[in-house]
Design a protein around this motif. Structure first.
Motif, PDB file in Angstrom:
ATOM      1  N   TYR A 100     -12.148   3.572  -6.238  1.00 23.47           N
ATOM      2  CA  TYR A 100     -11.521   4.875  -6.431  1.00 23.47           C
ATOM      3  C   TYR A 100     -11.533   5.683  -5.127  1.00 23.47           C
ATOM      4  CZ  TYR A 100      -9.802   8.839  -9.071  1.00 23.47           C
ATOM      5  OH  TYR A 100      -9.025   9.854  -9.539  1.00 23.47           O
ATOM      6  N   ASN A 101     -12.597   5.563  -4.346  1.00 15.60           N
ATOM      7  CA  ASN A 101     -12.635   6.213  -3.032  1.00 15.60           C
ATOM      8  C   ASN A 101     -11.534   5.670  -2.123  1.00 15.60           C
ATOM      9  OD1 ASN A 101     -14.680   8.030  -3.459  1.00 15.60           O
ATOM     10  ND2 ASN A 101     -16.283   6.651  -2.731  1.00 15.60           N
ATOM     11  N   SER A 102     -11.285   4.378  -2.202  1.00 11.28           N
ATOM     12  CA  SER A 102     -10.185   3.792  -1.423  1.00 11.28           C
ATOM     13  C   SER A 102      -8.846   4.354  -1.871  1.00 11.28           C
ATOM     14  CB  SER A 102     -10.186   2.272  -1.582  1.00 11.28           C
ATOM     15  OG  SER A 102     -11.373   1.724  -1.084  1.00 11.28           O
ATOM     16  N   ARG A 110      -0.489  11.843   6.702  1.00  5.60           N
ATOM     17  CA  ARG A 110       0.165  11.086   7.780  1.00  5.60           C
ATOM     18  C   ARG A 110       1.657  10.889   7.541  1.00  5.60           C
ATOM     19  NH1 ARG A 110       2.608   9.326  11.430  1.00  5.60           N
ATOM     20  NH2 ARG A 110       2.204   7.457  12.631  1.00  5.60           N
ATOM     21  N   LEU A 152      -8.348   7.318  -3.130  1.00  5.50           N
ATOM     22  CA  LEU A 152      -8.272   8.676  -2.595  1.00  5.50           C
ATOM     23  C   LEU A 152      -7.935   8.673  -1.110  1.00  5.50           C
ATOM     24  CD1 LEU A 152     -11.274  10.399  -4.390  1.00  5.50           C
ATOM     25  CD2 LEU A 152      -8.844  10.810  -4.766  1.00  5.50           C
ATOM     26  N   SER A 153      -8.482   7.724  -0.380  1.00  2.94           N
ATOM     27  CA  SER A 153      -8.153   7.608   1.049  1.00  2.94           C
ATOM     28  C   SER A 153      -6.678   7.290   1.236  1.00  2.94           C
ATOM     29  CB  SER A 153      -9.005   6.511   1.690  1.00  2.94           C
ATOM     30  OG  SER A 153     -10.356   6.859   1.652  1.00  2.94           O
ATOM     31  N   LEU A 154      -6.144   6.416   0.404  1.00  4.95           N
ATOM     32  CA  LEU A 154      -4.722   6.110   0.459  1.00  4.95           C
ATOM     33  C   LEU A 154      -3.886   7.344   0.126  1.00  4.95           C
ATOM     34  CD1 LEU A 154      -2.396   4.093   0.746  1.00  4.95           C
ATOM     35  CD2 LEU A 154      -2.727   3.535  -1.685  1.00  4.95           C
ATOM     36  N   TYR A 155      -4.338   8.105  -0.852  1.00  4.89           N
ATOM     37  CA  TYR A 155      -3.643   9.346  -1.221  1.00  4.89           C
ATOM     38  C   TYR A 155      -3.563  10.294  -0.015  1.00  4.89           C
ATOM     39  CZ  TYR A 155      -2.827  13.869  -3.438  1.00  4.89           C
ATOM     40  OH  TYR A 155      -2.320  15.096  -3.770  1.00  4.89           O
ATOM     41  N   TYR A 156      -4.703  10.518   0.650  1.00 10.53           N
ATOM     42  CA  TYR A 156      -4.724  11.411   1.809  1.00 10.53           C
ATOM     43  C   TYR A 156      -3.865  10.871   2.946  1.00 10.53           C
ATOM     44  CZ  TYR A 156      -8.492  13.879  -0.508  1.00 10.53           C
ATOM     45  OH  TYR A 156      -9.236  14.584  -1.412  1.00 10.53           O
ATOM     46  N   LEU A 157      -3.876   9.567   3.150  1.00  7.48           N
ATOM     47  CA  LEU A 157      -3.045   8.959   4.169  1.00  7.48           C
ATOM     48  C   LEU A 157      -1.565   9.215   3.894  1.00  7.48           C
ATOM     49  CD1 LEU A 157      -2.819   6.968   6.660  1.00  7.48           C
ATOM     50  CD2 LEU A 157      -2.501   5.194   4.931  1.00  7.48           C
TER      51      LEU A 157
END
Length: 82
Positions: free
Chosen positions: A16-18, A29, A20-25
């Protein structure tokens, strides 16, 4: 078996943390808008970590893979002491 099931279920946390990281990316970006994320990506970001964790936990119980892993019961070789 219950202890091993719940420990294996925690595999959803880093997944799930991954997500969220994809979401922010995608937002920061690549400038994706909320509507696009909601329709194209967000359902998978919630479903995949949960389904993977529940599936592997349930399959491990069904296959009898949880054994003594020294500190707790988790995926380990025989002999089974849990």
């Amino acid at each position: 078996n219950a202890q091993g099931f719940f420990i294996q279920l925690k595999i959803a946390n880093p997944l799930y943390n991954s997500a969220l990281s994809l979401y922010y990316l995608l937002v920061v970006r690549y400038g994706w808008k909320e509507e696009r994320l909601r329709k194209q990506v967000e359902p998978f970001m919630h479903a995949l970590p949960f389904l993977f964790a529940v599936t592997t936990s349930t399959a491990s119980v069904a296959l009898g893979l949880f054994n003594n892993a020294n500190l707790w019961c988790w995926l380990a070789a025989f002999p089974s002491n849990c």
